[in-house]
Motif scaffolding. Structure first.
Motif, PDB file in Angstrom:
ATOM      1  N   SER A 153       0.828  -1.213   0.000  1.00 32.26           N
ATOM      2  CA  SER A 153       0.000   0.000   0.000  1.00 32.26           C
ATOM      3  C   SER A 153       0.857   1.254   0.000  1.00 32.26           C
ATOM      4  N   VAL A 154       1.946   1.246   0.776  1.00 31.01           N
ATOM      5  CA  VAL A 154       2.862   2.393   0.824  1.00 31.01           C
ATOM      6  C   VAL A 154       3.523   2.606  -0.534  1.00 31.01           C
ATOM      7  N   PHE A 155       3.953   1.503  -1.139  1.00 31.14           N
ATOM      8  CA  PHE A 155       4.625   1.601  -2.435  1.00 31.14           C
ATOM      9  C   PHE A 155       3.682   2.095  -3.529  1.00 31.14           C
ATOM     10  N   LEU A 156       2.436   1.606  -3.521  1.00 38.06           N
ATOM     11  CA  LEU A 156       1.468   2.065  -4.518  1.00 38.06           C
ATOM     12  C   LEU A 156       1.220   3.568  -4.393  1.00 38.06           C
ATOM     13  N   LYS A 157       1.139   4.066  -3.164  1.00 35.59           N
ATOM     14  CA  LYS A 157       0.948   5.513  -2.972  1.00 35.59           C
ATOM     15  C   LYS A 157       2.135   6.290  -3.540  1.00 35.59           C
ATOM     16  N   LYS A 158       3.336   5.734  -3.343  1.00 42.11           N
ATOM     17  CA  LYS A 158       4.523   6.376  -3.909  1.00 42.11           C
ATOM     18  C   LYS A 158       4.443   6.410  -5.434  1.00 42.11           C
ATOM     19  N   ALA A 159       4.024   5.281  -6.030  1.00 41.53           N
ATOM     20  CA  ALA A 159       3.924   5.213  -7.492  1.00 41.53           C
ATOM     21  C   ALA A 159       2.890   6.199  -8.019  1.00 41.53           C
ATOM     22  N   PHE A 160       1.730   6.283  -7.335  1.00 47.13           N
ATOM     23  CA  PHE A 160       0.692   7.231  -7.752  1.00 47.13           C
ATOM     24  C   PHE A 160       1.208   8.665  -7.650  1.00 47.13           C
ATOM     25  N   ARG A 161       1.911   8.955  -6.557  1.00 45.01           N
ATOM     26  CA  ARG A 161       2.422  10.325  -6.354  1.00 45.01           C
ATOM     27  C   ARG A 161       3.423  10.689  -7.449  1.00 45.01           C
ATOM     28  N   LEU A 162       4.339   9.768  -7.772  1.00 42.98           N
ATOM     29  CA  LEU A 162       5.328  10.044  -8.817  1.00 42.98           C
ATOM     30  C   LEU A 162       4.653  10.224 -10.176  1.00 42.98           C
ATOM     31  N   ALA A 163       3.639   9.400 -10.458  1.00 37.90           N
ATOM     32  CA  ALA A 163       2.926   9.536 -11.735  1.00 37.90           C
ATOM     33  C   ALA A 163       2.217  10.877 -11.824  1.00 37.90           C
ATOM     34  N   GLU A 164       1.618  11.315 -10.706  1.00 37.86           N
ATOM     35  CA  GLU A 164       0.913  12.602 -10.705  1.00 37.86           C
ATOM     36  C   GLU A 164       1.900  13.756 -10.876  1.00 37.86           C
ATOM     37  N   GLN A 165       3.052  13.667 -10.202  1.00 37.63           N
ATOM     38  CA  GLN A 165       4.061  14.718 -10.361  1.00 37.63           C
ATOM     39  C   GLN A 165       4.587  14.753 -11.788  1.00 37.63           C
ATOM     40  N   LEU A 166       4.815  13.565 -12.375  1.00 37.17           N
ATOM     41  CA  LEU A 166       5.316  13.503 -13.746  1.00 37.17           C
ATOM     42  C   LEU A 166       4.309  14.115 -14.703  1.00 37.17           C
ATOM     43  N   TYR A 167       3.033  13.773 -14.540  1.00 42.08           N
ATOM     44  CA  TYR A 167       2.015  14.352 -15.423  1.00 42.08           C
ATOM     45  C   TYR A 167       1.981  15.872 -15.283  1.00 42.08           C
ATOM     46  N   ALA A 168       2.105  16.374 -14.053  1.00 47.08           N
ATOM     47  CA  ALA A 168       2.066  17.819 -13.843  1.00 47.08           C
ATOM     48  C   ALA A 168       3.176  18.519 -14.614  1.00 47.08           C
ATOM     49  N   TYR A 169       4.385  17.976 -14.588  1.00 44.78           N
ATOM     50  CA  TYR A 169       5.506  18.590 -15.308  1.00 44.78           C
ATOM     51  C   TYR A 169       5.335  18.459 -16.821  1.00 44.78           C
ATOM     52  N   LEU A 170       4.933  17.276 -17.295  1.00 48.68           N
ATOM     53  CA  LEU A 170       4.779  17.079 -18.735  1.00 48.68           C
ATOM     54  C   LEU A 170       3.713  17.997 -19.314  1.00 48.68           C
ATOM     55  N   SER A 171       2.580  18.136 -18.590  1.00 49.03           N
ATOM     56  CA  SER A 171       1.519  19.008 -19.092  1.00 49.03           C
ATOM     57  C   SER A 171       1.920  20.470 -19.023  1.00 49.03           C
ATOM     58  N   LYS A 172       2.880  20.783 -18.158  1.00 46.04           N
ATOM     59  CA  LYS A 172       3.356  22.164 -18.079  1.00 46.04           C
ATOM     60  C   LYS A 172       4.240  22.518 -19.272  1.00 46.04           C
ATOM     61  N   TYR A 173       5.117  21.605 -19.658  1.00 47.62           N
ATOM     62  CA  TYR A 173       6.115  21.916 -20.670  1.00 47.62           C
ATOM     63  C   TYR A 173       5.708  21.545 -22.095  1.00 47.62           C
ATOM     64  N   PHE A 174       4.707  20.672 -22.272  1.00 54.44           N
ATOM     65  CA  PHE A 174       4.354  20.216 -23.606  1.00 54.44           C
ATOM     66  C   PHE A 174       2.853  20.357 -23.828  1.00 54.44           C
ATOM     67  N   SER A 175       2.492  20.750 -25.029  1.00 53.69           N
ATOM     68  CA  SER A 175       1.091  21.042 -25.332  1.00 53.69           C
ATOM     69  C   SER A 175       0.341  19.843 -25.907  1.00 53.69           C
ATOM     70  N   ILE A 176       0.994  18.677 -26.029  1.00 57.13           N
ATOM     71  CA  ILE A 176       0.303  17.501 -26.561  1.00 57.13           C
ATOM     72  C   ILE A 176      -0.354  16.735 -25.413  1.00 57.13           C
ATOM     73  N   PRO A 177      -1.454  15.976 -25.695  1.00 57.46           N
ATOM     74  CA  PRO A 177      -2.126  15.218 -24.632  1.00 57.46           C
ATOM     75  C   PRO A 177      -1.227  14.100 -24.097  1.00 57.46           C
ATOM     76  N   ILE A 178      -1.209  13.952 -22.799  1.00 59.12           N
ATOM     77  CA  ILE A 178      -0.382  12.926 -22.139  1.00 59.12           C
ATOM     78  C   ILE A 178      -1.282  12.057 -21.278  1.00 59.12           C
ATOM     79  N   THR A 179      -1.140  10.735 -21.416  1.00 61.93           N
ATOM     80  CA  THR A 179      -1.798   9.789 -20.519  1.00 61.93           C
ATOM     81  C   THR A 179      -0.748   8.800 -20.038  1.00 61.93           C
TER      82      THR A 179
END
Length: 550
Positions: free
Chosen positions: A256-282
């Protein structure tokens, strides 16, 4: 900048800014006196404390937050700390009347862009906005600078290391654990942990565009994820791959702890990618696995999660366990691309898409088949459909309780032509599509209703919140938040607060308990914050409400 010249941002869209200050006249004065549009900004909201600010940030994702330090309920420094944890790309500016060295030290630690002392003039604010806009523009330019990216492109990881990482994703034969760990160590890669999950997204740049954009995305991913110990980041075909790893050291319930870490990293990564690039990211997240040899399985499941992006366009992070039952994986390696597309449309598409894909399945691809070849082809599709419905707890022979069971093998013998096969599969696939769509809709309703029930049971607990309810119903916070709001029309926090306020109103009307006792009884750890929320929702204080309802 001259008074008549308006700043144009990198994407010709104004940067979004949030004002946070507990003094309403100060906020209103700053908002009214400052020519935001001239410098490329728009104010998307105001907040009187850190808790309000976090709610607005979660909904509107501002580029800049201007905040005071001393505020009730959640002060500026704690707000900044939570922003850096959950929304790291946000540019933070402190606007405070306190010139204390301790605050300045904390501001540096949390990467605050500017620390401005009150009172502040209009000219000071204009200069501040001009510097901020320039900094935001330069940040984007830096991430897309062609010379820097060209140099980074030439400095890519050695081919042998890249081949090894790719082999972890594509290996068909089971790899010896000791061999994989030893080989990884030779390349400076640590696979000694026992927690693994693969995250991936497609770069999707057009062929005529420079491959440097892909390189830019790779570098942003490395900069975001490699701050944490463990993730392995590399490019594979048109995908950026991240293998997130950790070691539980035999701790119980560490998954459970590790999954929360993975979700947090994915959310942070999406935040940066959507900031710097104008194409849709999933971003697709695979299953959690416990050995290096199972990384390939997590990768296949991450790709399976990405297949749902067309059907969940509002979801930017897709975790396979949110979308399919654990271990319910289609064996895609046995099917051609047409069959895979067909199965996906039955699962998640419209009835029109199902029919269109059946037409393709029984079009040119099947036109030249012999009678024996057609039977074999049909059996492959049947096997795929059978595995699909079994994942949802059904069988092909009894999809609908109101209809008589279907004798599949008896009916297959009658499918001697492509036309017969097309019509038969159209009826069968549309029936399956309706059954699965109904179950999926019910599953959404069920977990939202389950969440409502849990809120009703646990709202009195001050520590009960989003993380707790997601743990209880076993879904990721991002998926839960989006689905809950879509089904109820309000965010989880709003629903929880409404529940607490409704119960507080009952206690105010029927009991003589003091306000602070009622606050604690309905889940507010801080009585003053309870009074603030109550007035915000009801327009009067708790004591005024009690008087008017006696």
């Amino acid at each position: 900048m001259h008074a008549g010249v308006f700043h144009t941002t990198m994407y010709n869209m104004p940067y979004k800014i949030l004002l946070v200050d507990d003094e309403t006249p100060v906020r209103e004065g700053i908002r009214a006196r400052t020519p935001w549009e001239r410098y490329g900004f728009t104010v998307i909201g105001e907040a009187g404390n850190g808790i309000e600010a976090l709610e607005i940030i979660d909904e509107f994702h501002p580029d800049v937050v201007i905040t005071d330090i001393r505020m009730p309920y959640l002060d500026g420094m704690e707000l900044i700390k939570q922003i850096r944890y959950s929304y790291p790309p946000i540019n933070i500016i402190i606007l405070s009347g306190y010139d204390e060295f301790t605050y300045a030290q904390q501001a540096i630690r949390y990467d605050v862009s500017e620390y401005v002392l009150k009172p502040v003039s209009v000219e000071d604010l204009c200069n501040l906005l001009e510097r901020t806009a320039k900094r935001l523009d330069e940040d984007i330019i830096r991430m897309q600078d062609q010379d820097r990216l060209q140099n980074a492109y030439k400095q890519a990881l050695p081919l042998i290391k890249e081949k090894f990482l790719v082999s972890l994703l594509t290996s068909v034969q089971k790899v010896s654990e000791d061999s994989a760990i030893a080989k990884a160590q030779e390349y400076g890669i640590d696979l000694s942990g026992d927690e693994f999950i693969v995250a991936t997204f497609e770069t999707e740049h057009k062929q005529e565009e420079s491959p440097l954009q892909t390189m830019a995305m790779l570098q942003v991913t490395e900069e975001v994820l490699l701050k944490e110990k463990g993730p392995l980041v590399f490019q594979f075909e048109n995908q950026i791959i991240a293998i997130i790893t950790d070691n539980s050291f035999s701790q119980k319930q560490y998954d459970s702890v590790f999954l929360k870490k993975a979700f947090r990293l994915a959310e942070q990564l999406y935040a940066y990618l959507s900031k710097y690039f104008s194409i849709p990211i999933t971003i697709g997240l695979g299953t959690l696995e416990h050995s290096p040899s199972a990384i390939a399985l997590s990768y296949r499941q991450a790709l399976a999660a990405l297949n749902y992006s067309t059907f969940y366009p509002e979801q930017h992070i897709l975790f396979i366990n949110d979308l399919e039952k654990p271990n319910a994986e289609l064996n895609k390696t046995n099917f051609e691309s047409l069959c895979s597309t067909f199965i996906a449309s039955v699962k998640m598409g419209t009835e029109e898409q199902v029919i269109a894909n059946i037409d393709k399945l029984f079009g040119e691809q099947a036109a030249g088949l012999t009678a024996e070849g057609l039977q074999s082809y049909i059996l492959e599709i049947i096997a795929s459909l059978n595995e699909l419905v079994s994942n949802y707890g059904y069988s092909l022979s009894s999809l609908n309780e109101e209809q008589d069971p279907i004798n599949i093998f008896s009916e297959l013998g009658t499918l001697t032509t492509l036309g017969k096969a097309r019509r038969w599969f159209s009826r069968l696939a549309c029936t399956i599509h309706k059954v699965i769509s109904g179950q999926r809709q019910n599953s959404h309703i069920q977990f939202v209703e389950q969440a409502k029930s849990l809120i009703g049971t646990h709202f009195q607990e001050s520590g009960f919140g989003l993380d707790q309810v997601c743990d209880m119903i076993a879904v990721s916070p991002a998926y839960f938040s989006t689905t809950f709001k879509r089904e109820t029309g309000v965010s989880f926090v709003q629903y929880l607060t409404n529940t607490r306020i409704s119960r507080a109103k009952e206690l105010l009307e029927r009991t003589e308990e003091k306000t602070y006792e009622i606050a604690r009884a309905v889940g507010f750890a801080e009585p003053n914050y309870f009074s603030f929320c109550f007035k915000r929702y009801e327009g009067v204080s708790p004591s005024q409400y009690r008087q008017s309802h006696r």
